[in-house]
Design an enzyme around this catalytic site. Structure first.
Site, PDB file in Angstrom:
ATOM      1  CB  ILE A  12      -0.973  -0.013   1.195  1.00  0.00           C
ATOM      2  CG1 ILE A  12      -1.825  -1.287   1.130  1.00  0.00           C
ATOM      3  CG2 ILE A  12      -1.866   1.228   1.195  1.00  0.00           C
ATOM      4  CD1 ILE A  12      -2.651  -1.558   2.373  1.00  0.00           C
ATOM      5  CG  LEU A  82       5.892  -7.310  11.325  1.00  0.00           C
ATOM      6  CD1 LEU A  82       6.386  -8.205  12.450  1.00  0.00           C
ATOM      7  CD2 LEU A  82       6.662  -7.597  10.035  1.00  0.00           C
ATOM      8  CG  ASN A  98       8.208  -5.375  13.778  1.00  0.00           C
ATOM      9  OD1 ASN A  98       8.643  -4.649  12.893  1.00  0.00           O
ATOM     10  ND2 ASN A  98       8.823  -6.450  14.211  1.00  0.00           N
ATOM     11  CB  SER A 123      -7.052  -2.902   9.715  1.00  0.00           C
ATOM     12  OG  SER A 123      -7.763  -4.059   9.336  1.00  0.00           O
ATOM     13  CE1 TYR A 148      -2.151  -6.238  10.659  1.00  0.00           C
ATOM     14  CE2 TYR A 148      -4.393  -7.112  10.664  1.00  0.00           C
ATOM     15  CZ  TYR A 148      -3.459  -6.208  10.201  1.00  0.00           C
ATOM     16  OH  TYR A 148      -3.837  -5.265   9.289  1.00  0.00           O
ATOM     17  CE  LYS A 152      -2.536  -2.471  10.985  1.00  0.00           C
ATOM     18  NZ  LYS A 152      -1.719  -1.444  10.331  1.00  0.00           N
ATOM     19  CG  ASN A 178     -10.870  -7.426   2.756  1.00  0.00           C
ATOM     20  OD1 ASN A 178     -11.583  -6.881   3.592  1.00  0.00           O
ATOM     21  ND2 ASN A 178     -10.428  -8.652   2.901  1.00  0.00           N
ATOM     22  CB  VAL A 216     -14.180 -21.657  -0.875  1.00  0.00           C
ATOM     23  CG1 VAL A 216     -15.218 -20.664  -0.366  1.00  0.00           C
ATOM     24  CG2 VAL A 216     -13.801 -21.383  -2.329  1.00  0.00           C
TER      25      VAL A 216
HETATM   26  N1  UFG Z   1     -10.545 -16.883   1.790  1.00  0.00           N
HETATM   27  C1  UFG Z   1     -10.737 -18.148   1.255  1.00  0.00           C
HETATM   28  N2  UFG Z   1      -9.624 -18.863   0.889  1.00  0.00           N
HETATM   29  C2  UFG Z   1      -8.361 -18.373   1.029  1.00  0.00           C
HETATM   30  C3  UFG Z   1      -8.188 -17.074   1.575  1.00  0.00           C
HETATM   31  C4  UFG Z   1      -9.311 -16.370   1.958  1.00  0.00           C
HETATM   32  O1  UFG Z   1     -11.852 -18.621   1.122  1.00  0.00           O
HETATM   33  O2  UFG Z   1      -7.401 -19.085   0.685  1.00  0.00           O
HETATM   34  C5  UFG Z   1     -11.733 -16.082   2.152  1.00  0.00           C
HETATM   35  C6  UFG Z   1     -11.818 -15.720   3.623  1.00  0.00           C
HETATM   36  O3  UFG Z   1     -12.425 -16.746   4.357  1.00  0.00           O
HETATM   37  C7  UFG Z   1     -12.627 -14.433   3.557  1.00  0.00           C
HETATM   38  C8  UFG Z   1     -12.206 -13.798   2.242  1.00  0.00           C
HETATM   39  O4  UFG Z   1     -11.668 -14.859   1.467  1.00  0.00           O
HETATM   40  O5  UFG Z   1     -14.000 -14.705   3.494  1.00  0.00           O
HETATM   41  C9  UFG Z   1     -11.147 -12.730   2.378  1.00  0.00           C
HETATM   42  O6  UFG Z   1     -10.033 -13.252   3.095  1.00  0.00           O
HETATM   43  P1  UFG Z   1      -8.653 -12.454   3.168  1.00  0.00           P
HETATM   44  O7  UFG Z   1      -7.694 -13.319   3.951  1.00  0.00           O
HETATM   45  O8  UFG Z   1      -8.237 -12.017   1.815  1.00  0.00           O
HETATM   46  O9  UFG Z   1      -9.039 -11.158   3.966  1.00  0.00           O
HETATM   47  P2  UFG Z   1      -9.625 -11.023   5.444  1.00  0.00           P
HETATM   48  O10 UFG Z   1     -10.935 -10.308   5.310  1.00  0.00           O
HETATM   49  O11 UFG Z   1      -9.592 -12.252   6.225  1.00  0.00           O
HETATM   50  O12 UFG Z   1      -8.467 -10.122   6.036  1.00  0.00           O
HETATM   51  C10 UFG Z   1      -8.652  -8.843   6.341  1.00  0.00           C
HETATM   52  C11 UFG Z   1      -7.329  -8.097   6.221  1.00  0.00           C
HETATM   53  C12 UFG Z   1      -6.448  -8.437   7.362  1.00  0.00           C
HETATM   54  C13 UFG Z   1      -7.203  -8.420   8.673  1.00  0.00           C
HETATM   55  C14 UFG Z   1      -8.366  -9.337   8.618  1.00  0.00           C
HETATM   56  C15 UFG Z   1      -9.096  -9.423   9.933  1.00  0.00           C
HETATM   57  O13 UFG Z   1      -6.668  -8.410   5.008  1.00  0.00           O
HETATM   58  O14 UFG Z   1      -5.434  -7.468   7.398  1.00  0.00           O
HETATM   59  O15 UFG Z   1      -9.210  -8.842   7.618  1.00  0.00           O
HETATM   60  O16 UFG Z   1     -10.081 -10.406   9.896  1.00  0.00           O
HETATM   61  F1  UFG Z   1      -6.453  -8.802   9.712  1.00  0.00           F
END
Ligand code: UFG
Length: 332
Positions: A12, A82, A98, A123, A148, A152, A178, A216
């Site tokens: 970012i 991080l 960190n 976040s 993490y 935040k 996201n 998924v």
């Molecule tokens: N997902 C999958 N398969 C994968 C990865 C993700 O199905 O291999 C799904 C997750 O379950 C979720 C969606 O895709 O429904 C998004 O997942 P991400 O990991 O891309 O993003 P998150 O919403 O989990 O993560 C975000 C931020 C993080 C933060 C987190 C807190 O990217 O910085 O929310 O829940 F910590």
């Protein structure tokens, strides 16, 4: 404005440095390159025609930061942190040191140098498991599900308290939903080390044939297709949000909190479909158990950012996928 950008070589941060340069600002990048490449600086130069000053330093290194800050700045945008959720569970102290420790150390340096405009990389994770959607900035801070997320929440609190004690300070807390996608030039993007944890970089590697299939996480959420819903935002839109916050709130005493998202949720399967469309590849997937700590759905109310910052996103999910795919193909 001369802007100190910590973590300015990261995903970012690098896009924000480009947006700052394009808006006529003068960013100076500090990065310890723990999760970024030095070549990013040259690529920023290639895109913008400007080569920002760069310091290879850790924000926790007070002497190094004092020396950088002594050159004088109008503002600081603080990205350096991080961000791997799983790693934070295994190494909590590394994350608190960190992220929280680094922010405290940086704030001490900024106070001493009289740099009083601060933009923070927060976040949507601070909302925890939201009970009402879309989430507004007034919603109470939630309970984090991992260290993490706690960092935040804690860093936001540190900043509110520092602003309270230094009333001339302008603090903008930007709560990202996201962030995905890449620079349309294909020169900047997200380059996770090892197997990606986040959805879009994972999908990119499946489309590219580097990983066999997407798992998924959960098909039984109370969402239209049963898969998790998130507010994906193009990283270039997000970067522009920082420039807007800086323009609106530089020197504007107070704490200014914004959701940065599109205001629209997309399910995992919608992301898969969109990625298949733009890449022309089939993305094999299997629905497996829910991932611990995931919420069913989270998307932003972006009314405040629109009305106060005059900022809104202009890039849709197809563009996010297309730019991610271009980056993925170039970064092999
Ligand atoms: N997902 C999958 N398969 C994968 C990865 C993700 O199905 O291999 C799904 C997750 O379950 C979720 C969606 O895709 O429904 C998004 O997942 P991400 O990991 O891309 O993003 P998150 O919403 O989990 O993560 C975000 C931020 C993080 C933060 C987190 C807190 O990217 O910085 O929310 O829940 F910590």
């Amino acid at each position: 404005m001369r802007v100190l950008v910590t973590g300015g070589a990261g995903f970012i941060g690098s896009h924000t440095v480009v947006a700052l340069l394009e808006a006529g600002h003068e960013p100076v990048v500090v990065d310890n390159l723990s999760n970024a490449r030095r070549s990013v600086l040259a690529r920023i130069g290639e895109i913008t025609g400007h080569h920002p000053e760069f310091h290879n330093a850790d924000v926790r290194d007070r002497d190094a930061m004092k020396s950088v800050a002594s050159a004088g700045f109008d503002a600081c945008i603080h990205f350096a942190a991080l961000k791997a959720v799983g790693e934070s569970v295994e190494k909590p102290l590394l994350y608190y040191d960190n992220n929280v420790g680094g922010t405290i150390s940086l704030l001490e340096v900024l106070i001493a140098a009289d740099i009083t405009t601060f933009v923070f990389s927060s976040s949507a994770t601070v909302y925890g498991d939201p009970t009402i959607l879309p989430v507004t900035e007034e919603m109470p801070i939630g309970v984090a599900t991992n260290p993490y997320g706690w960092t935040k929440i804690m860093m936001e609190q540190v900043l509110r308290d520092v602003q309270d004690a230094n009333p001339e300070w302008s603090v903008s807390l930007l709560r990202y939903f996201n962030p995905v996608g890449a620079h349309p030039s294909g020169l900047l993007g997200e380059d996770p080390l090892g197997t990606p944890n986040n959805l879009m970089p994972y999908v990119a590697r499946v489309a590219d044939g580097q990983l066999p299939r997407l798992r998924v996480f959960g098909g039984d959420y109370p969402t239209p297709d049963g898969t998790g819903v998130r507010d994906y935002i193009h990283v270039v839109d997000l970067a522009e949000g920082h420039v807007a916050a800086l323009g609106t709130h530089s020197g504007d005493a107070g704490v200014h909190t914004y959701n940065l998202g599109t205001g629209q949720g997309s399910s995992v399967l919608e992301v898969v479909k969109s990625y298949e469309n733009v890449s022309g590849k089939t993305i094999p997937y299997e629905v497996v158990e829910r991932r611990e700590g995931d919420v069913a759905a989270n998307w932003a109310d972006v009314t405040r950012a629109k009305s106060v910052l005059g900022w809104k996103t202009s890039r849709d999910l197809a563009e996010m996928c297309a730019d991610s795919w271009r980056w993925q193909q170039g970064s092999r």
